[in-house]
Design a protein around this motif. Structure first.
Motif, PDB file in Angstrom:
ATOM      1  N   VAL A  22      -7.152  16.493   2.197  1.00 14.42           N
ATOM      2  CA  VAL A  22      -6.200  15.561   2.789  1.00 14.42           C
ATOM      3  C   VAL A  22      -5.423  14.943   1.634  1.00 14.42           C
ATOM      4  CG1 VAL A  22      -5.876  13.499   4.203  1.00 14.42           C
ATOM      5  CG2 VAL A  22      -7.755  15.080   4.720  1.00 14.42           C
ATOM      6  N   LEU A  23      -4.174  15.366   1.476  1.00 16.38           N
ATOM      7  CA  LEU A  23      -3.350  14.820   0.403  1.00 16.38           C
ATOM      8  C   LEU A  23      -2.994  13.367   0.686  1.00 16.38           C
ATOM      9  CD1 LEU A  23      -0.985  17.853  -0.299  1.00 16.38           C
ATOM     10  CD2 LEU A  23      -2.977  17.121  -1.620  1.00 16.38           C
ATOM     11  N   PRO A  24      -2.721  12.573  -0.348  1.00 22.16           N
ATOM     12  CA  PRO A  24      -2.408  11.158  -0.128  1.00 22.16           C
ATOM     13  C   PRO A  24      -1.269  10.979   0.870  1.00 22.16           C
ATOM     14  CG  PRO A  24      -2.709  11.593  -2.464  1.00 22.16           C
ATOM     15  CD  PRO A  24      -2.721  12.923  -1.785  1.00 22.16           C
ATOM     16  N   LEU A  25      -1.552  10.224   1.922  1.00 23.96           N
ATOM     17  CA  LEU A  25      -0.536   9.957   2.935  1.00 23.96           C
ATOM     18  C   LEU A  25       0.548   9.063   2.342  1.00 23.96           C
ATOM     19  CD1 LEU A  25      -2.898   9.311   5.985  1.00 23.96           C
ATOM     20  CD2 LEU A  25      -1.700  11.421   5.395  1.00 23.96           C
ATOM     21  N   LEU A  26       1.788   9.394   2.645  1.00 31.07           N
ATOM     22  CA  LEU A  26       2.905   8.641   2.088  1.00 31.07           C
ATOM     23  C   LEU A  26       3.030   7.276   2.745  1.00 31.07           C
ATOM     24  CD1 LEU A  26       5.590  11.488   1.982  1.00 31.07           C
ATOM     25  CD2 LEU A  26       4.170  10.649   0.093  1.00 31.07           C
ATOM     26  N   ASN A  27       3.453   6.317   1.951  1.00 32.52           N
ATOM     27  CA  ASN A  27       3.748   4.978   2.464  1.00 32.52           C
ATOM     28  C   ASN A  27       5.188   4.995   2.969  1.00 32.52           C
ATOM     29  OD1 ASN A  27       4.205   2.260   2.923  1.00 32.52           O
ATOM     30  ND2 ASN A  27       4.290   1.733   0.746  1.00 32.52           N
ATOM     31  N   LEU A  28       5.380   5.242   4.262  1.00 37.22           N
ATOM     32  CA  LEU A  28       6.721   5.394   4.826  1.00 37.22           C
ATOM     33  C   LEU A  28       7.425   4.062   5.021  1.00 37.22           C
ATOM     34  CD1 LEU A  28       5.967   8.188   7.454  1.00 37.22           C
ATOM     35  CD2 LEU A  28       6.846   8.435   5.125  1.00 37.22           C
ATOM     36  N   ALA A  29       6.699   2.954   4.867  1.00 33.66           N
ATOM     37  CA  ALA A  29       7.328   1.644   5.024  1.00 33.66           C
ATOM     38  C   ALA A  29       8.247   1.328   3.844  1.00 33.66           C
ATOM     39  CB  ALA A  29       6.265   0.561   5.157  1.00 33.66           C
ATOM     40  N   GLY A  30       7.999   1.971   2.699  1.00 30.70           N
ATOM     41  CA  GLY A  30       8.824   1.726   1.528  1.00 30.70           C
ATOM     42  C   GLY A  30       8.509   0.433   0.806  1.00 30.70           C
ATOM     43  N   ASP A  31       7.552  -0.318   1.305  1.00 34.03           N
ATOM     44  CA  ASP A  31       7.171  -1.598   0.704  1.00 34.03           C
ATOM     45  C   ASP A  31       5.945  -1.373  -0.181  1.00 34.03           C
ATOM     46  OD1 ASP A  31       6.422  -4.136   0.024  1.00 34.03           O
ATOM     47  OD2 ASP A  31       6.083  -4.846   2.084  1.00 34.03           O
ATOM     48  N   PRO A  32       6.076  -1.558  -1.497  1.00 41.43           N
ATOM     49  CA  PRO A  32       4.923  -1.342  -2.385  1.00 41.43           C
ATOM     50  C   PRO A  32       3.695  -2.158  -1.975  1.00 41.43           C
ATOM     51  CG  PRO A  32       6.928  -1.611  -3.664  1.00 41.43           C
ATOM     52  CD  PRO A  32       7.279  -1.955  -2.248  1.00 41.43           C
ATOM     53  N   ALA A  33       3.919  -3.282  -1.328  1.00 44.32           N
ATOM     54  CA  ALA A  33       2.795  -4.113  -0.908  1.00 44.32           C
ATOM     55  C   ALA A  33       1.962  -3.433   0.184  1.00 44.32           C
ATOM     56  CB  ALA A  33       3.299  -5.469  -0.412  1.00 44.32           C
ATOM     57  N   GLN A  34       2.520  -2.395   0.811  1.00 45.32           N
ATOM     58  CA  GLN A  34       1.808  -1.674   1.870  1.00 45.32           C
ATOM     59  C   GLN A  34       1.076  -0.441   1.330  1.00 45.32           C
ATOM     60  OE1 GLN A  34       1.472  -2.821   4.804  1.00 45.32           O
ATOM     61  NE2 GLN A  34       3.094  -4.352   4.962  1.00 45.32           N
ATOM     62  N   GLU A  35       1.159  -0.234   0.009  1.00 45.28           N
ATOM     63  CA  GLU A  35       0.571   0.976  -0.566  1.00 45.28           C
ATOM     64  C   GLU A  35      -0.932   1.048  -0.297  1.00 45.28           C
ATOM     65  OE1 GLU A  35       1.819   4.492  -2.431  1.00 45.28           O
ATOM     66  OE2 GLU A  35       3.013   2.726  -1.924  1.00 45.28           O
ATOM     67  N   HIS A  59      -8.519  -1.124  -2.642  1.00 44.75           N
ATOM     68  CA  HIS A  59      -7.339  -0.845  -3.457  1.00 44.75           C
ATOM     69  C   HIS A  59      -7.431  -1.571  -4.815  1.00 44.75           C
ATOM     70  CE1 HIS A  59      -3.184   0.410  -4.109  1.00 44.75           C
ATOM     71  NE2 HIS A  59      -2.908  -0.812  -4.504  1.00 44.75           N
ATOM     72  N   GLU A  60      -7.828  -2.829  -4.804  1.00 49.48           N
ATOM     73  CA  GLU A  60      -7.941  -3.592  -6.049  1.00 49.48           C
ATOM     74  C   GLU A  60      -9.055  -3.047  -6.937  1.00 49.48           C
ATOM     75  OE1 GLU A  60      -5.949  -5.732  -7.141  1.00 49.48           O
ATOM     76  OE2 GLU A  60      -4.856  -6.525  -5.414  1.00 49.48           O
ATOM     77  N   GLU A  61     -10.112  -2.580  -6.314  1.00 45.14           N
ATOM     78  CA  GLU A  61     -11.274  -2.085  -7.052  1.00 45.14           C
ATOM     79  C   GLU A  61     -10.931  -0.850  -7.887  1.00 45.14           C
ATOM     80  OE1 GLU A  61     -15.980  -1.404  -5.898  1.00 45.14           O
ATOM     81  OE2 GLU A  61     -14.414  -0.882  -4.472  1.00 45.14           O
ATOM     82  N   GLU A  62      -9.905  -0.113  -7.464  1.00 47.40           N
ATOM     83  CA  GLU A  62      -9.523   1.115  -8.148  1.00 47.40           C
ATOM     84  C   GLU A  62      -9.206   0.874  -9.625  1.00 47.40           C
ATOM     85  OE1 GLU A  62      -9.136   4.411  -7.080  1.00 47.40           O
ATOM     86  OE2 GLU A  62     -10.294   3.754  -5.357  1.00 47.40           O
ATOM     87  N   ALA A  63      -8.711  -0.317  -9.964  1.00 43.34           N
ATOM     88  CA  ALA A  63      -8.317  -0.599 -11.345  1.00 43.34           C
ATOM     89  C   ALA A  63      -9.505  -0.488 -12.301  1.00 43.34           C
ATOM     90  CB  ALA A  63      -7.687  -1.989 -11.443  1.00 43.34           C
ATOM     91  N   GLY A  64     -10.712  -0.840 -11.844  1.00 41.13           N
ATOM     92  CA  GLY A  64     -11.900  -0.759 -12.676  1.00 41.13           C
ATOM     93  C   GLY A  64     -11.969  -1.804 -13.770  1.00 41.13           C
ATOM     94  N   THR A  65     -11.100  -2.804 -13.716  1.00 43.53           N
ATOM     95  CA  THR A  65     -11.079  -3.869 -14.721  1.00 43.53           C
ATOM     96  C   THR A  65     -11.788  -5.105 -14.181  1.00 43.53           C
ATOM     97  OG1 THR A  65      -8.977  -4.729 -13.881  1.00 43.53           O
ATOM     98  CG2 THR A  65      -8.873  -3.018 -15.584  1.00 43.53           C
ATOM     99  N   PRO A  66     -12.211  -6.019 -15.045  1.00 45.68           N
ATOM    100  CA  PRO A  66     -12.817  -7.260 -14.558  1.00 45.68           C
ATOM    101  C   PRO A  66     -11.899  -8.010 -13.597  1.00 45.68           C
ATOM    102  CG  PRO A  66     -13.232  -7.021 -16.904  1.00 45.68           C
ATOM    103  CD  PRO A  66     -12.281  -5.914 -16.523  1.00 45.68           C
ATOM    104  N   ASP A  67     -10.598  -8.038 -13.890  1.00 43.27           N
ATOM    105  CA  ASP A  67      -9.657  -8.722 -13.001  1.00 43.27           C
ATOM    106  C   ASP A  67      -9.579  -8.030 -11.642  1.00 43.27           C
ATOM    107  OD1 ASP A  67      -7.489 -10.715 -12.521  1.00 43.27           O
ATOM    108  OD2 ASP A  67      -6.243  -8.915 -12.406  1.00 43.27           O
ATOM    109  N   GLY A  68      -9.522  -6.688 -11.666  1.00 44.48           N
ATOM    110  CA  GLY A  68      -9.492  -5.947 -10.399  1.00 44.48           C
ATOM    111  C   GLY A  68     -10.754  -6.150  -9.586  1.00 44.48           C
ATOM    112  N   MET A  69     -11.898  -6.204 -10.260  1.00 45.44           N
ATOM    113  CA  MET A  69     -13.159  -6.429  -9.562  1.00 45.44           C
ATOM    114  C   MET A  69     -13.199  -7.825  -8.940  1.00 45.44           C
ATOM    115  SD  MET A  69     -16.013  -4.651 -12.024  1.00 45.44           S
ATOM    116  CE  MET A  69     -16.003  -2.887 -12.329  1.00 45.44           C
ATOM    117  N   ALA A  70     -12.674  -8.809  -9.655  1.00 39.40           N
ATOM    118  CA  ALA A  70     -12.658 -10.176  -9.126  1.00 39.40           C
ATOM    119  C   ALA A  70     -11.803 -10.259  -7.867  1.00 39.40           C
ATOM    120  CB  ALA A  70     -12.144 -11.143 -10.187  1.00 39.40           C
ATOM    121  N   LYS A  71     -10.626  -9.614  -7.891  1.00 38.82           N
ATOM    122  CA  LYS A  71      -9.759  -9.612  -6.706  1.00 38.82           C
ATOM    123  C   LYS A  71     -10.406  -8.862  -5.558  1.00 38.82           C
ATOM    124  CE  LYS A  71      -5.413  -9.967  -9.288  1.00 38.82           C
ATOM    125  NZ  LYS A  71      -4.161  -9.268  -9.687  1.00 38.82           N
TER     126      LYS A  71
END
Length: 622
Positions: free
Chosen positions: A129-142, A284-296
């Motif tokens: 299953v390839l990554p589904l496109l964000n058709l809304a065009g709003d990066p906040a919806q990624e 989504h935030e966890e993907e960063a793998g950084t302490p800041d991403g983990m906190a969020k």
């Protein structure tokens, strides 16, 4: 004599396949370079799996009597090249067993494949299953389109278990915004089908489009658009998975009523749509793998549970997060694991069919209690529920097999995980680390190079390279010609790893140890001072950082003091204690046996390696 029966079209073993006509060895579809004599040697061994192939047989077949060669050296060189290609060593074989002065025997299970046979048909087709496109065009919806990709992948894998190989989301996301053609993706992932599409989220309405493409002729064999409210999102997800399964013409699930495609439905995650969106944000935030991403991510997961305390997936996500925080030392491990285990217990209680929850619980039994029977029990349940899960396979290797020094089994498990998640950097890193523990240093370096191909800025690849060269340096005697180069590579790679790591101190102890081992005592003491400065500034520092550095400097008493603290504080760097090559000189010390006793590991293995000599700092330690 060797049999002269016709060879099959292909032979499969482990994650390898030998294409007879093409005279090619492939690993998970990727060609592995093998010289002619080594390839012929492999064929001769595969011709009689389980039987002894004598050196005289091999002389007759590989080097005819009228050709003069240094047979022994040439055969040894061909076998060494073959073992390197297979990623094994003579003392710990997975495929080829050496019988001294007699010959060799191929010891792994073998599957022969004939073009007119059923073997290929019996193997499940593969799909991504390839990554589904964000058709809304709003990066906040990624986050939403990414989460729907993961959700559809998970649902389709559960629905078609045993009948379809579904590539893991980790690998699929490597193709996000990729311009690669369908045929190229199919070849790279060895899949016969692709799913692509898009998601549009507007208010509380969702539109999802999906297309099923057959790679061979690039035919669209299914296409559909779905619209629904967020409240019906899970039902629509199920409908999409069932429609794709039906379009593929998959057979009925074992035990299902005739005509029923689906296995038992997965439990609906939550009735609270807002809680689910918080959960998706967290992933989504966890993907960063950084302490800041983990906190969020933690804030989002906690918010999801606050809205729905019975949300098993959110509890499982928090359990994993706390496990990572403790593993990296962002939080004192014993505190992180004490919090995380509660969420793992809740996740398994709320959804007993959630394999990943049981795998997480097994991990906490290992991390927090050194309760190996409980860890094995929970991991067995996870494997029973979802044996195809790459996450479960890797955790089985790390949680159960590694602490027991069952390294070849652990490597096999990780290779199974890579079959459905071949582009996962984390899984590739664990394979390299396991090869380190198995003392296959050249194989570990090769895995690190593959990891760098995936992620050029990978701190783990540099760590693996650094440790491999540090041990190659230590294994050579004083005056060894390659020692200066090995020392340069070890220290350079570990310095890079320390600079790249999200937590700047995580690899500092390993660097300090290498500096001491390689004779750069002043720099090793500088690393030790940095560790103490971090600790005095209020930052938690894993005890093994101090232990490794003191050991590199030759201070054995301080080494044991900090190793003891590592056991007490549940520092996870102590878990491979039975496999660490650099600890070989300490295995005969009573204090080493005491550490194993506190970890509830087999004391008899403490003597393994006793009497060996290794270089620690500027002196050998018996």
């Amino acid at each position: 004599m060797l049999t002269s029966e016709p060879m099959p079209d292909a032979i499969r073993f482990g994650s390898f396949e030998v294409d007879i006509a093409a005279r090619q060895l492939r690993k998970r579809g990727v060609p592995v370079h093998l010289r002619d004599k080594s390839f012929l040697l492999l064929l001769l061994l595969l011709d009689r799996p389980g039987a002894v192939v004598t050196r005289e047989d091999l002389r007759t077949r590989l080097w005819p009597s009228d050709v003069f060669v240094d047979f022994d050296n040439n055969l040894n060189a061909a076998m060494a090249a073959l073992r390197q290609a297979l990623g094994e060593s003579a003392d710990r074989p997975r495929f080829v067993e050496t019988l001294p002065r007699l010959g060799y025997r191929f010891i792994a299970p073998v599957e022969t494949v004939h073009l007119d046979g059923e073997s290929d048909e019996a193997r499940p087709a593969r799909l991504v299953v390839l990554p589904l496109l964000n058709l809304a065009g709003d990066p906040a919806q990624e986050y939403f389109s990414d989460a729907m990709t993961e959700d559809l992948t998970t649902e389709l894998a559960a629905l078609t278990a045993g009948r379809l190989g579904v590539i893991a989301r980790t690998t699929a996301m490597r193709y996000k915004k990729s311009r690669k053609a369908v045929a190229q993706i199919g070849q790279e992932l060895r899949v016969q089908y692709l799913v692509e599409g898009g998601v549009r989220l507007e208010g509380d309405r969702v539109a999802i489009t999906v297309q099923l493409i057959r790679v061979g002729d690039q035919t669209h064999i299914f296409a559909q658009r779905y619209e629904t409210g967020l409240g019906d999102l899970f039902a629509v997800r199920n409908r999409i998975a069932e429609a794709l399964s039906a379009a593929l013409g998959l057979p009925d699930a074992p035990g299902a009523a005739p005509g029923r495609l689906s296995a038992p439905r997965r439990k609906k995650p939550t009735d609270d749509v807002a809680a689910y969106r918080e959960y998706m944000h967290g992933r989504h935030e966890e993907e960063a793998g950084t302490p800041d991403g983990m906190a969020k991510a933690m804030e989002h997961f906690q918010s999801a549970i606050a809205r729905d305390p019975n949300f098993a997936l959110a509890h499982a996500a928090l359990a994993d997060l706390w496990s990572s925080l403790g593993f990296f030392g962002y939080v004192r491990p014993i505190e992180a694991f004490s919090t995380g285990i509660w969420h793992a217990v809740e996740a398994a209680r709320l959804d007993d069919g959630l394999a990943e929850a049981h795998a997480a619980l097994a991990d906490f039994h290992k991390q927090l209690e050194y309760d190996w029977p409980a860890a094995r029990r929970e991991m067995a349940r996870a494997l029973e529920l979802n044996p195809a899960s790459p996450t479960v396979r890797v955790r089985h290797a790390v949680t159960v097999l590694l602490p027991e020094e069952r390294l070849e089994e652990a490597i096999a498990e990780i290779e199974l995980a890579l079959d459905l998640d071949p582009l996962s950097a984390g899984t590739r890193a664990w394979l390299g680390i396991m090869r380190l523990y198995a003392r296959n240093y050249d194989g570990a370096i090769e895995e690190a190079q593959r990891l760098l191909d995936l992620e050029p800025a990978s701190c783990w690849a540099q760590f693996i390279i650094g440790i491999a060269y540090r041990q190659k340096y230590a294994d050579l005697p004083d005056g060894g010609r390659e020692r200066p180069e090995f020392a340069r590579r070890a220290i350079g790679a570990l310095e890079t790893a320390a600079n790249l790591a999200p937590g700047s101190d995580f690899f500092l102890g390993w660097l300090g140890h290498a500096l001491g081992v390689c004779g750069r005592e002043e720099e090793a003491r500088g690393a030790l001072e940095r560790l103490y400065a971090l600790r005095q500034a209020g930052k938690y520092v894993l005890p093994t950082n101090f232990a490794w550095t003191y050991f590199g400097l030759g201070d054995i008493d301080a080494t044991f003091e900090w190793l003891d603290r590592a056991v007490d504080e549940r520092d996870q760097m102590i878990i491979p204690i039975l496999s660490y090559a650099h600890l070989d000189p300490l295995r005969g010390d009573a204090r080493f046996a005491a550490l194993l006793g506190k970890m509830k590991l087999d004391r008899r293995q403490a003597a393994d390696g006793a009497g060996k000599k290794a270089f620690v700092g500027n002196r050998g330690v018996p």
